[in-house]
Design an enzyme around this catalytic site. Sequence first.
Site, PDB file in Angstrom:
ATOM      1  N   SER A 154       1.810 -11.944   5.454  1.00  0.00           N
ATOM      2  CA  SER A 154       2.434 -11.029   6.420  1.00  0.00           C
ATOM      3  C   SER A 154       2.718 -11.784   7.711  1.00  0.00           C
ATOM      4  O   SER A 154       1.922 -12.642   8.119  1.00  0.00           O
ATOM      5  CB  SER A 154       1.482  -9.868   6.722  1.00  0.00           C
ATOM      6  OG  SER A 154       1.887  -9.186   7.908  1.00  0.00           O
ATOM      7  N   TYR A 192      -7.045  -7.146   8.423  1.00  0.00           N
ATOM      8  CA  TYR A 192      -5.843  -7.424   7.625  1.00  0.00           C
ATOM      9  C   TYR A 192      -5.205  -8.744   8.055  1.00  0.00           C
ATOM     10  O   TYR A 192      -4.867  -9.594   7.224  1.00  0.00           O
ATOM     11  CB  TYR A 192      -4.873  -6.263   7.802  1.00  0.00           C
ATOM     12  CG  TYR A 192      -3.525  -6.383   7.142  1.00  0.00           C
ATOM     13  CD1 TYR A 192      -3.313  -5.865   5.870  1.00  0.00           C
ATOM     14  CD2 TYR A 192      -2.436  -6.974   7.796  1.00  0.00           C
ATOM     15  CE1 TYR A 192      -2.055  -5.940   5.268  1.00  0.00           C
ATOM     16  CE2 TYR A 192      -1.192  -7.055   7.206  1.00  0.00           C
ATOM     17  CZ  TYR A 192      -0.999  -6.526   5.943  1.00  0.00           C
ATOM     18  OH  TYR A 192       0.237  -6.605   5.351  1.00  0.00           O
TER      19      TYR A 192
HETATM   20  P1  NAD Z   1       1.975  -0.092  -0.464  1.00  0.00           P
HETATM   21  O1  NAD Z   1       0.776   0.517   0.162  1.00  0.00           O
HETATM   22  O2  NAD Z   1       3.250   0.688  -0.477  1.00  0.00           O
HETATM   23  O3  NAD Z   1       1.619  -0.499  -1.977  1.00  0.00           O
HETATM   24  C1  NAD Z   1       0.461  -1.223  -2.248  1.00  0.00           C
HETATM   25  C2  NAD Z   1       0.109  -1.072  -3.718  1.00  0.00           C
HETATM   26  O4  NAD Z   1      -1.088  -1.840  -3.943  1.00  0.00           O
HETATM   27  C3  NAD Z   1      -0.196   0.376  -4.138  1.00  0.00           C
HETATM   28  O5  NAD Z   1       0.514   0.700  -5.320  1.00  0.00           O
HETATM   29  C4  NAD Z   1      -1.709   0.363  -4.369  1.00  0.00           C
HETATM   30  O6  NAD Z   1      -2.133   1.266  -5.390  1.00  0.00           O
HETATM   31  C5  NAD Z   1      -1.947  -1.084  -4.772  1.00  0.00           C
HETATM   32  N1  NAD Z   1      -3.345  -1.503  -4.591  1.00  0.00           N
HETATM   33  C6  NAD Z   1      -4.150  -1.290  -3.514  1.00  0.00           C
HETATM   34  N2  NAD Z   1      -5.381  -1.747  -3.763  1.00  0.00           N
HETATM   35  C7  NAD Z   1      -5.367  -2.269  -5.024  1.00  0.00           C
HETATM   36  C8  NAD Z   1      -6.350  -2.872  -5.850  1.00  0.00           C
HETATM   37  N3  NAD Z   1      -7.608  -3.028  -5.455  1.00  0.00           N
HETATM   38  N4  NAD Z   1      -5.972  -3.285  -7.080  1.00  0.00           N
HETATM   39  C9  NAD Z   1      -4.705  -3.105  -7.512  1.00  0.00           C
HETATM   40  N5  NAD Z   1      -3.740  -2.531  -6.778  1.00  0.00           N
HETATM   41  C10 NAD Z   1      -4.074  -2.110  -5.545  1.00  0.00           C
HETATM   42  O7  NAD Z   1       2.146  -1.507   0.241  1.00  0.00           O
HETATM   43  P2  NAD Z   1       3.449  -2.355   0.657  1.00  0.00           P
HETATM   44  O8  NAD Z   1       3.800  -1.989   2.038  1.00  0.00           O
HETATM   45  O9  NAD Z   1       4.465  -2.306  -0.412  1.00  0.00           O
HETATM   46  O10 NAD Z   1       2.808  -3.824   0.723  1.00  0.00           O
HETATM   47  C11 NAD Z   1       2.877  -4.736  -0.360  1.00  0.00           C
HETATM   48  C12 NAD Z   1       2.436  -6.103   0.101  1.00  0.00           C
HETATM   49  O11 NAD Z   1       3.232  -6.521   1.190  1.00  0.00           O
HETATM   50  C13 NAD Z   1       0.992  -6.165   0.582  1.00  0.00           C
HETATM   51  O12 NAD Z   1       0.443  -7.427   0.259  1.00  0.00           O
HETATM   52  C14 NAD Z   1       1.154  -6.026   2.073  1.00  0.00           C
HETATM   53  O13 NAD Z   1       0.046  -6.549   2.759  1.00  0.00           O
HETATM   54  C15 NAD Z   1       2.403  -6.842   2.275  1.00  0.00           C
HETATM   55  N6  NAD Z   1       3.122  -6.593   3.512  1.00  0.00           N
HETATM   56  C16 NAD Z   1       3.603  -5.344   3.796  1.00  0.00           C
HETATM   57  C17 NAD Z   1       4.316  -5.143   4.963  1.00  0.00           C
HETATM   58  C18 NAD Z   1       4.884  -3.812   5.323  1.00  0.00           C
HETATM   59  O14 NAD Z   1       5.253  -3.619   6.484  1.00  0.00           O
HETATM   60  N7  NAD Z   1       4.997  -2.870   4.390  1.00  0.00           N
HETATM   61  C19 NAD Z   1       4.547  -6.214   5.830  1.00  0.00           C
HETATM   62  C20 NAD Z   1       4.058  -7.470   5.510  1.00  0.00           C
HETATM   63  C21 NAD Z   1       3.345  -7.636   4.341  1.00  0.00           C
HETATM   64  C1  4PL Z   2       4.758  -6.771  12.227  1.00  0.00           C
HETATM   65  O1  4PL Z   2       2.054  -6.552   7.388  1.00  0.00           O
HETATM   66  O2  4PL Z   2       3.714  -7.576   9.685  1.00  0.00           O
HETATM   67  C2  4PL Z   2       3.186  -3.723  10.914  1.00  0.00           C
HETATM   68  C3  4PL Z   2       1.951  -3.388   8.674  1.00  0.00           C
HETATM   69  N1  4PL Z   2       3.859  -4.598  11.706  1.00  0.00           N
HETATM   70  O3  4PL Z   2       1.662  -4.373   7.673  1.00  0.00           O
HETATM   71  C4  4PL Z   2       2.178  -5.554   8.067  1.00  0.00           C
HETATM   72  C5  4PL Z   2       4.020  -5.865  11.324  1.00  0.00           C
HETATM   73  C6  4PL Z   2       2.682  -4.134   9.703  1.00  0.00           C
HETATM   74  C7  4PL Z   2       3.531  -6.312  10.102  1.00  0.00           C
HETATM   75  C8  4PL Z   2       2.844  -5.410   9.312  1.00  0.00           C
END
Ligand code: NAD
Ligand code: 4PL
Length: 246
Positions: A139, A152
């Site tokens: 992230s 996180y």
């Molecule tokens: P989300 O919450 O929409 O989906 C996450 C999924 O992970 C869910 O389906 C959940 O059931 C699953 N999960 C959670 N714990 C688990 C476990 N123990 N075992 C198996 N599955 C599990 O999340 P998202 O926003 O799509 O994020 C996906 C990835 O992208 C993550 O690694 C998150 O940290 C990263 N990320 C997200 C953002 C953002 O702004 N959405 C930004 C940067 C990075």
């Molecule tokens: C900039 O990884 O990278 C909110 C929530 N804002 O999960 C992230 C920023 C979120 C981020 C993320």
Amino acid sequence: STSLQGRKAVVTGAAQGIGKAIARALAEAGAKVVISDINGEGAKAAAADIGHGAVGVTCDSTKVDQVNKMLEDAAENGAIDILVNNASIVPYIAWDDVDIEHWQKIIDTNLTSVFIASRKATDMMRAAGRKGTVLNIASNSFYAGTPNMSAYVSAKGGVIGFTRALATEVGKYGIRVNAVTPGLIDSDGVKGSPHAESFGFVEMLQAMPGKGQPEDVAKVVAFLVSDGAGWMTGQCVNVDAGMIRL
Ligand code: NAD
Ligand code: 4PL
């Protein structure tokens, strides 16, 4: 080439959000995709929606036995070619509320899970003589020090460190290990959380205004796991419309 025809892929946490978009992009590029999620019903629904032979399975990414079995099944007596470590919890928690229970749950789910699946998948790739690849979802909060997610941010820094270290350990076997750092993305999880209120702020910092979508990340991931990125390993690719300039 960027085709993934004939490749076996596993995407963790792919029942929804960024993981589901990655699963779809890999499937559309020709990969046979296993959608692994602690939410097994959601994983199966995602697989049915994506098609292209995608399969949904129940697996808690923090449980070594469940992950090992899930990867053995996905390998079908060989090895998978592509592991995408995407599963994570995206918390929004004030610093004053961060206690040891929260800290350990986030480190376990967002960092230790990446070790667990990478340990097994790369061991299987080596045993099968397969030049596979691991792609970790970190992230851009690691660079920004984003508020209300200190555990996180720390876990994601660990993911970037592990990406660099594992790339060195398995490079001699032709296995590539990379990461991406998305900025704030309008995923299913974010839509239903206080993070959704942060778009105005991050868009102000982005070179290109707009709400990042799961597909924006998925396209980059599909390239990084393809042969087109065959000379890239140990790298961390930032995908955030220019919010952070590395
Ligand atoms: P989300 O919450 O929409 O989906 C996450 C999924 O992970 C869910 O389906 C959940 O059931 C699953 N999960 C959670 N714990 C688990 C476990 N123990 N075992 C198996 N599955 C599990 O999340 P998202 O926003 O799509 O994020 C996906 C990835 O992208 C993550 O690694 C998150 O940290 C990263 N990320 C997200 C953002 C953002 O702004 N959405 C930004 C940067 C990075
Ligand atoms: C900039 O990884 O990278 C909110 C929530 N804002 O999960 C992230 C920023 C979120 C981020 C993320």
